[in-house]
Design a protein around this motif. Sequence first.
Motif, short mmCIF file in Angstrom:
data_model
loop_
_atom_site.label_atom_id
_atom_site.label_comp_id
_atom_site.label_asym_id
_atom_site.label_seq_id
_atom_site.Cartn_x
_atom_site.Cartn_y
_atom_site.Cartn_z
N ASN A 107 0.87 -1.18 0.00
CA ASN A 107 0.00 0.00 0.00
C ASN A 107 0.91 1.23 0.00
O ASN A 107 1.80 1.35 0.85
N HIS A 108 0.70 2.12 -0.96
CA HIS A 108 1.57 3.30 -1.12
C HIS A 108 1.69 4.11 0.18
O HIS A 108 2.79 4.55 0.54
N MET A 109 0.57 4.30 0.87
CA MET A 109 0.61 5.12 2.09
C MET A 109 1.37 4.41 3.20
O MET A 109 2.08 5.04 3.98
N GLY A 111 3.78 2.42 2.57
CA GLY A 111 5.16 2.57 2.11
C GLY A 111 5.76 3.88 2.64
O GLY A 111 6.88 3.90 3.15
N HIS A 112 5.01 4.97 2.54
CA HIS A 112 5.50 6.25 3.06
C HIS A 112 5.89 6.11 4.54
O HIS A 112 6.93 6.61 4.97
N VAL A 113 5.04 5.46 5.33
CA VAL A 113 5.31 5.29 6.76
C VAL A 113 6.59 4.45 6.96
O VAL A 113 7.46 4.79 7.77
N VAL A 137 1.39 12.92 5.11
CA VAL A 137 0.85 14.07 4.39
C VAL A 137 1.38 14.11 2.96
O VAL A 137 2.56 14.28 2.75
N SER A 138 0.48 13.95 2.00
CA SER A 138 0.92 13.95 0.60
C SER A 138 -0.07 14.76 -0.23
O SER A 138 -0.92 15.47 0.31
N GLY A 139 0.04 14.62 -1.57
CA GLY A 139 -0.85 15.36 -2.44
C GLY A 139 -2.28 14.84 -2.38
O GLY A 139 -3.23 15.57 -2.68
N THR A 304 9.11 12.36 -0.77
CA THR A 304 8.23 12.29 -1.94
C THR A 304 8.28 10.87 -2.51
O THR A 304 9.05 10.03 -2.04
N ASP A 305 7.46 10.62 -3.52
CA ASP A 305 7.28 9.24 -4.00
C ASP A 305 8.60 8.62 -4.47
O ASP A 305 9.34 9.22 -5.24
N ASN A 306 8.84 7.41 -4.01
CA ASN A 306 10.07 6.69 -4.35
C ASN A 306 9.84 5.20 -4.18
O ASN A 306 8.94 4.78 -3.44
ZN ZN Z 1 3.03 9.47 -2.10
#
Ligand code: ZN
Length: 336
Positions: A107-109, A111-113, A137-139, A304-306
């Motif tokens: 899950n992308h979110m 992933g951010h965590v 917090v993202s777009g 940011t996204d990676n």
């Molecule tokens: Zn993102």
Amino acid sequence: MLGIESSCDETSAAVIQGRTVLSNVIANQLLIHRKYGGVVPELASRAHQQKIVPVVEEALTLANITKNQLSGVAFTRGPGLMGALLVGVSFAKSFALALDIPLLEVNHMQGHVLAHFLKKPGEHKAVPSFPFLCLTVSGGHTQIVRVDDPLEMRVIGETQDDAAGEAFDKAAKLLGLPYPGGPLIDQHAAKGDPDSFKFPHPRIPGLDYSFSGLKTAFLYFLRDQEKHHPSFKQERLDDICASLQQSIVTILLEKLVLASRETGIRGIAIAGGVSANSGLRKALQFTGEREGWQVFIPPFEYCTDNAAMIACGGSFLFEAGRFTGLETAPLARMPF
Ligand code: ZN
Ligand code: KG4
């Protein structure tokens, strides 16, 4: 572990070993979308198709490994733009099938965590201990996430309308700044006085957020000022950006403080594109000292996204034996 990220406008591939990043290649589509003032889904999808193979090749080359040394392929299943996700998901499935190695859906979110657990080669740093709270917090998202385990997270507060990144980008558009405006507001804010203008504070109960009122108030504020002073935006750009950024950061931190007090959790992290914002990073440090928090702020390249963060999510899933079948399909909306 190979990670693949294609949920929005960045085509990214990364290789990690354990939690150590060996490569993290990001092909940005900024110039493709900028003239439209936002991400155009079909153009994003086409750009992903052009970039996915070279980006993966470069990630393997920089990591100094061959594809036969990979143990698994992790990919972003969602949330994101359907046509964009489809490219990464299809590539990951084919690659895992051809190499006969496990496939792991992230899950992308989340992933951010999980980017907080990444390390650079030779780096020894403190990682959050469980449970901790992460303001993501993202777009497209603004969430307070309670993280009990790498694979066990729960959203305990979120925006009821716009995301914080959207508030930055929409305000920037009204100011005549190009997309994505968040980083530009950040740059102008550094030169301005944050107490120049006051914007209304939302009154939303509990741990949820709202940014649509701020956006509307900002629109009317500019309109009113320009009636008397046509070059207001140009002349006061730095002060306007500083004041707006301060408003957004104050709103974000207020609920984070409440969440920490309510849960008794003092390990506090931020993640997602807006966590690159220097005002938010500074305010988090400051608030953290006051509240006795242990604060975790990711390095810029993992905000940011990676794909490194996706590979990291994949490594936790791999260790738990939670593999994905080839029947998997992208999800535009994907709950935790
Ligand atoms: Zn993102
Ligand atoms: O996580 P991300 O790269 O993509 C999504 O998953 O949405 O976040 C992109 C968002 C955009 O809204 C962008 O304007 C915002 O993050 N952003 C910033 C900064 N850098 C990126 N917002 C404010 N200040 C920044 N320095």
